[in-house]
Scaffold this active site. Structure first.
Site, short mmCIF file in Angstrom:
data_model
loop_
_atom_site.label_atom_id
_atom_site.label_comp_id
_atom_site.label_asym_id
_atom_site.label_seq_id
_atom_site.Cartn_x
_atom_site.Cartn_y
_atom_site.Cartn_z
N PHE A 80 -2.03 -4.79 8.48
CA PHE A 80 -2.41 -3.37 8.53
C PHE A 80 -1.69 -2.53 7.48
CE2 PHE A 80 -2.84 -4.71 13.03
CZ PHE A 80 -4.14 -4.31 13.28
N SER A 124 -12.41 -1.62 5.46
CA SER A 124 -13.01 -0.34 5.85
C SER A 124 -14.49 -0.33 5.48
CB SER A 124 -12.29 0.77 5.09
OG SER A 124 -13.01 1.97 5.16
N TYR A 149 -8.18 4.74 -2.86
CA TYR A 149 -7.90 4.08 -1.59
C TYR A 149 -9.00 3.06 -1.26
CZ TYR A 149 -8.29 3.28 3.41
OH TYR A 149 -8.46 2.67 4.63
N LYS A 153 -9.13 -1.36 -0.90
CA LYS A 153 -9.71 -2.19 0.17
C LYS A 153 -10.72 -3.18 -0.42
CE LYS A 153 -7.45 -0.56 3.49
NZ LYS A 153 -6.43 -1.41 4.08
N ASP A 295 -18.47 12.62 0.57
CA ASP A 295 -19.04 12.36 1.91
C ASP A 295 -20.51 11.94 1.80
OD1 ASP A 295 -16.77 12.86 3.31
OD2 ASP A 295 -17.41 14.78 4.15
#
Ligand code: NAD
Ligand code: UD1
Length: 339
Positions: A80, A124, A149, A153, A295
């Protein structure tokens, strides 16, 4: 199993440790406490009756990381540890690439050196990028990430895939989380963000407790039933339980496995606000603001693969999530900073 949990004092890590202990596993925690508190260890003990072994170690420190593997017999790592603030990653990309990528490469090196070749990695839904068709299945190709970020991932997924391909002894489970919220029903552990929260749920609970004046809803002109963004919120305890189920893939020597972890249901920002108000009896003042850069309108999972292959599905609904998020905030008005 003896499981090294990196980022074990963090939000999702701490809940997973509780579920691991509840299922008879030995959880060994490692964290540098950059975004979490040692108090979590006492809270875990309160919930489970067991004080887990903890190493305060930065995964960028190769030597200290290696020492954990020297001392402990580790069967599997649940990974994590990482930095996760999207906005900060845009302003400080080096910090994110260095911490998340170099830290994970150090971990892989230590694992290889000690013959530990089993890992479950926190990925994610962000790896799917912007052009998604909902519900998103694992077959959906990965896309362009909108921030550093997200790229860490996506890149780490690629690194784990390549390592597994090159050495079949590796078992890798990539878990793609949708939107984890909620807290342990005891109110002892939960999400304790630094500064003003970027994510919806902690922002709402801080409005409810009076720390913030009102919620700004980013956009009410999306192509969704009420115009506000739709996401797949998932209770953190459900998410934690999925990690325990995912150990089956490690035990079965399954090679590479990839799962979405979501409920399969999409809720709009207004749905979440209404549920919070109804369940907790608190009004959340809000106003509409322009859309937030990066978004998308709708993002929710197809959760079928995790159900058919792991026998896991989410049990908590949105009302449970807003109840438990508020319960933690109410009992810890200043997060772990109160103790
Ligand atoms: P968190 O910040 O609460 O936990 C991450 C932990 O990693 C923290 O305790 C932090 O101190 C630790 N850490 C960071 N860098 C470290 C380093 N160099 N060495 C040792 N420890 C370090 O975050 P979380 O919400 O629990 O997320 C856990 C993982 O799941 C992260 O990798 C995150 O990117 C991923 N994830 C989270 C979400 C979410 O919405 N919370 C969604 C998708 C994926
Ligand atoms: C965000 C990140 C994602 C990351 C995830 C977990 C972006 C673009 N995406 O996902 O990469 O994996 O957090 O950390 O940052 N909202 C408001 N007002 C607010 C906050 C949020 O209206 O104050 C809305 C958002 O526009 C969105 C929804 O609430 O529609 C959920 O937002 P958030 O909780 O930030 O999660 P994501 O944007 O889905």
């Amino acid at each position: 199993m003896n499981i090294l949990v990196t980022g074990g004092t963090g939000f999702i890590g701490s809940h997973t440790v509780v579920e691991l202990i509840n299922n008879g596993h030995n959880a060994i925690l490692m964290d540098n406490l950059i975004n979490s508190s040692e108090i979590v260890l006492k809270r875990i003990e309160k919930i489970t009756g067991i004080m887990p072994t903890f190493y305060k170690v930065d995964m960028l420190d190769k030597e200290k990381l290696g020492e954990i593997f020297d001392k402990e017999h580790i069967d599997c790592v649940i990974h994590f540890a990482g930095l996760k603030a999207v906005g900060e990653s845009v302003k400080e990309p080096y910090k994110y690439y260095n911490n998340n990528l170099c830290g994970s490469l150090n971990l892989i090196e230590a694992m290889n050196r000690h013959g530990v070749k089993n890992i479950i990695f926190s990925s994610s839904a962000t790896v799917y990028g912007k052009n998604v068709i909902v519900p998103i299945t694992e077959e959906c190709p990965k896309g362009e990430c909108t921030n550093p970020y997200g790229w860490t991932k996506s890149m780490l997924e690629q690194i784990f895939c390549d390592i597994q391909k090159a050495d079949e002894k590796w078992n890798v489970v990539l878990l793609r989380y949708f939107n984890p919220i909620g807290a342990h029903p005891s109110g002892l552990i939960g999400e304790d963000p630094n500064g003003i929260p970027n994510n919806l749920m902690p922002f709402i609970t801080q409005v409810a407790i009076g720390k913030l004046k009102e919620l700004g809803i980013f956009g009410n002109d999306y192509d969704t039933p009420d115009g506000t963004g739709v996401r797949d919120y998932i209770h953190v305890v459900d998410l934690a339980k999925a990690h325990v189920k995912a150990l089956k893939k490690i035990e079965d020597n399954s090679g590479l496995s990839i799962y979405n972890l979501g409920t399969g249901n999409g809720y709009s920002v207004l749905d979440v606000v209404k549920s919070f108000e109804k369940v907790n009896g608190i009004k959340i003042p809000y106003s509409f603001k322009p859309r937030r850069a990066g978004d998308i309108a709708s993002c929710y999972a197809s959760a079928n693969k995790a159900y058919s292959e792991l026998g896991w599905k989410a049990e908590f609904d949105i009302d449970d999530m807003v109840r438990d998020s508020w319960n933690f905030q109410k009992k810890n008005p200043n997060g772990y900073g109160d103790q």
